[in-house]
Design a protein around this motif. Structure first.
Motif, PDB file in Angstrom:
ATOM      1  N   UNK A   1       3.734   4.413  -1.246  1.00  0.00           N
ATOM      2  CA  UNK A   1       3.043   3.791  -0.109  1.00  0.00           C
ATOM      3  C   UNK A   1       2.384   2.480  -0.518  1.00  0.00           C
ATOM      4  N   UNK A   2       1.959   2.389  -1.766  1.00  0.00           N
ATOM      5  CA  UNK A   2       1.335   1.158  -2.266  1.00  0.00           C
ATOM      6  C   UNK A   2       2.364   0.083  -2.586  1.00  0.00           C
ATOM      7  N   UNK A   3       3.546   0.490  -3.026  1.00  0.00           N
ATOM      8  CA  UNK A   3       4.587  -0.465  -3.412  1.00  0.00           C
ATOM      9  C   UNK A   3       5.670  -0.476  -2.341  1.00  0.00           C
ATOM     10  N   UNK A   4       5.573  -1.414  -1.427  1.00  0.00           N
ATOM     11  CA  UNK A   4       6.497  -1.462  -0.293  1.00  0.00           C
ATOM     12  C   UNK A   4       7.631  -2.466  -0.518  1.00  0.00           C
ATOM     13  N   UNK A   5       7.848  -2.842  -1.773  1.00  0.00           N
ATOM     14  CA  UNK A   5       8.848  -3.873  -2.062  1.00  0.00           C
ATOM     15  C   UNK A   5      10.248  -3.311  -2.236  1.00  0.00           C
ATOM     16  N   UNK A   6      10.362  -2.025  -2.496  1.00  0.00           N
ATOM     17  CA  UNK A   6      11.680  -1.450  -2.767  1.00  0.00           C
ATOM     18  C   UNK A   6      11.663   0.030  -2.424  1.00  0.00           C
TER      19      UNK A   6
END
Length: 450
Positions: A266-271
């Protein structure tokens, strides 16, 4: 054993315990949480707790207590808990995934995906939408009115599609539509409709869309994990909860390791396969008040110049909290195999000025002294507090709220372990309690005995 409630928890009282921002070192906040966990278990508030921290790019775990009070099995980061209403964030993510992949819209009427014979209530001609269900603004009540479990210790297991459809035909919307009104049955309905659209069971959807891609191997709606802990009420083991049609509202079991994978995604929405759906699920859709918004499944609380995405959960013998902040790039998971709330500890991680429920040892009183507290006390014309005694355990119930155990602090004062509340009682000339003052998070409410 006293049956507490069928609610899977969101404790709105947590919204009002934020104070001014406090500058506290990272390690100090984590140590405060650890100290509180130890104190609660040592004082028999809880049996076993796992905390997962993610902060400054580092993931750490803290465990204390037992997976089972009788067997004294040590609790571990791998230990599995019932997570209750945190399941609702998974259900909303499954919705966002279907919006991304299947072409359904959040504004679509839910009714058109149900059998033609099933009608659900509307308000001034407006039909309930997917967004309404995921943000608790449909107007549906907290619980279906026709849930009458054969076994109150496992209240959802025999509530199926037939019962849900019967309820929907006669359901009355509360506060109309468009206002926040937390609804377990609403998200249960949402999960059911998603299975109809996808052609898969809720468990299949959960595994295919979320758990397998994120390698959440111990997350499931099934009671099959060898790591599954035992839930407790007052340190006594209780039955696990099983779900049928209401699975989307609270059926998931998971552990701290898996849930931290979920929050870090949820914190890393880049991939990642779910990045697009997660990004959509985090968009605020409804403003509840000046400090609270609703996204798809997630509550967003403004505090200390930050926005906290969070949800809590509770079943018959468990309490849980999961939260994260995009701004500060940190997250926390707290899993507890008893009915002691951990919301205050979860919120404290993001704002150290949050009021933490103190650990207290109950005063042992004779039954006659316990009986003296029993009665109904009127706070307002339509708001009452009822004190009852069963099997030498005192309980308190406010109008419209769940029943909770309370404990003697002195001969004239009770305290609650689940929320930051105390009740002071006052004698009359006859030596009887005729009035009280309820202190709930600093809000003092006097009441007279009926």
């Amino acid at each position: 054993m006293k049956s507490y409630n069928f609610g899977l928890i969101v404790c709105l009282s947590v919204f009002c315990i934020f104070g001014a921002p406090a500058q506290t070192p990272i390690n100090s906040v984590q140590e405060t949480i650890k100290t509180q966990v130890k104190s609660r278990i040592d004082n028999n508030y809880s049996v076993g707790t796992v905390v997962a921290f993610f902060e400054s790019g580092k993931e750490t775990y803290f465990t204390y207590g037992y997976a089972n009070a009788d067997k004294k099995q040590v609790i571990l980061p791998q230990s599995v808990f019932e997570i209750g209403s945190i399941s609702k964030t998974f259900t909303s993510l499954l919705l966002a995934d279907l919006v991304q992949k299947k072409g359904i819209r959040l504004e679509d009427s839910v009714e058109k995906y149900l059998p033609d014979s099933v009608k659900i209530p509307s308000f001034n001609g407006r039909k309930i939408t997917f967004a309404d269900l995921a943000t608790h603004t449909s107007g549906l009540p907290r619980m279906p009115t026709n849930i009458v479990p054969k076994n109150p210790e496992n209240p959802y297991v025999d509530y199926g599609v037939k019962e849900l459809y019967v309820f929907l035909k006669t359901a009355q919307l509360q506060n109309g539509m468009g206002n926040y009104n937390y609804s377990n049955v609403g998200v249960g309905l949402l999960g059911h409709v998603l299975t109809r659209i996808s052609g898969e069971s809720y468990e299949q959807l959960l595994q295919n869309v979320i758990c397998t891609p994120l390698k959440m191997n111990e997350t499931s709606t099934l009671n099959s994990s060898t790591w599954l802990t035992t839930g407790h009420v007052d340190n006594k083991p209780v039955a696990h909860w099983d779900f049928d049609i209401m699975a989307g509202a609270g059926a998931i079991r998971s552990n701290a390791e898996d849930l931290m994978r979920y929050l870090r995604a949820e914190l890393d929405l880049s991939a990642g396969a779910s990045a697009g759906a997660m990004k959509q699920s985090q968009q605020p859709l409804h403003v509840v008040d000046s400090t609270l918004k609703m996204a798809l499944g997630w509550h967003i609380t403004a505090a200390a110049n930050d926005e906290i995405y969070w949800h809590n959960g509770g079943t018959g013998g468990y309490r849980a909290f999961a939260g994260f902040s995009q701004k500060s790039n940190k997250a926390i998971v707290i899993l507890n195999n008893s009915t002691q709330s951990v919301d205050d500890l979860g919120m404290c991680f993001f704002n150290p000025s949050v009021t933490i429920i103190p650990s207290k040892k109950p005063l042992i009183l004779p039954k006659q002294a316990m009986q003296s507290f029993v009665g109904t006390y009127k706070i307002e014309p339509k708001l009452e507090l009822e004190i009852t005694l069963e099997n030498n355990q005192l309980f308190a119930k406010m109008t419209g709220e769940a029943i909770v155990p309370v404990y003697p602090e002195t001969e004239t004062k009770l305290f609650c372990r689940e929320v930051n509340a105390t009740i002071d009682f006052f004698w009359n000339d006859k030596g009887e309690f005729d009035k009280l003052i309820l202190d709930l998070n600093g809000d003092k409410m006097p009441a007279m005995r009926k």
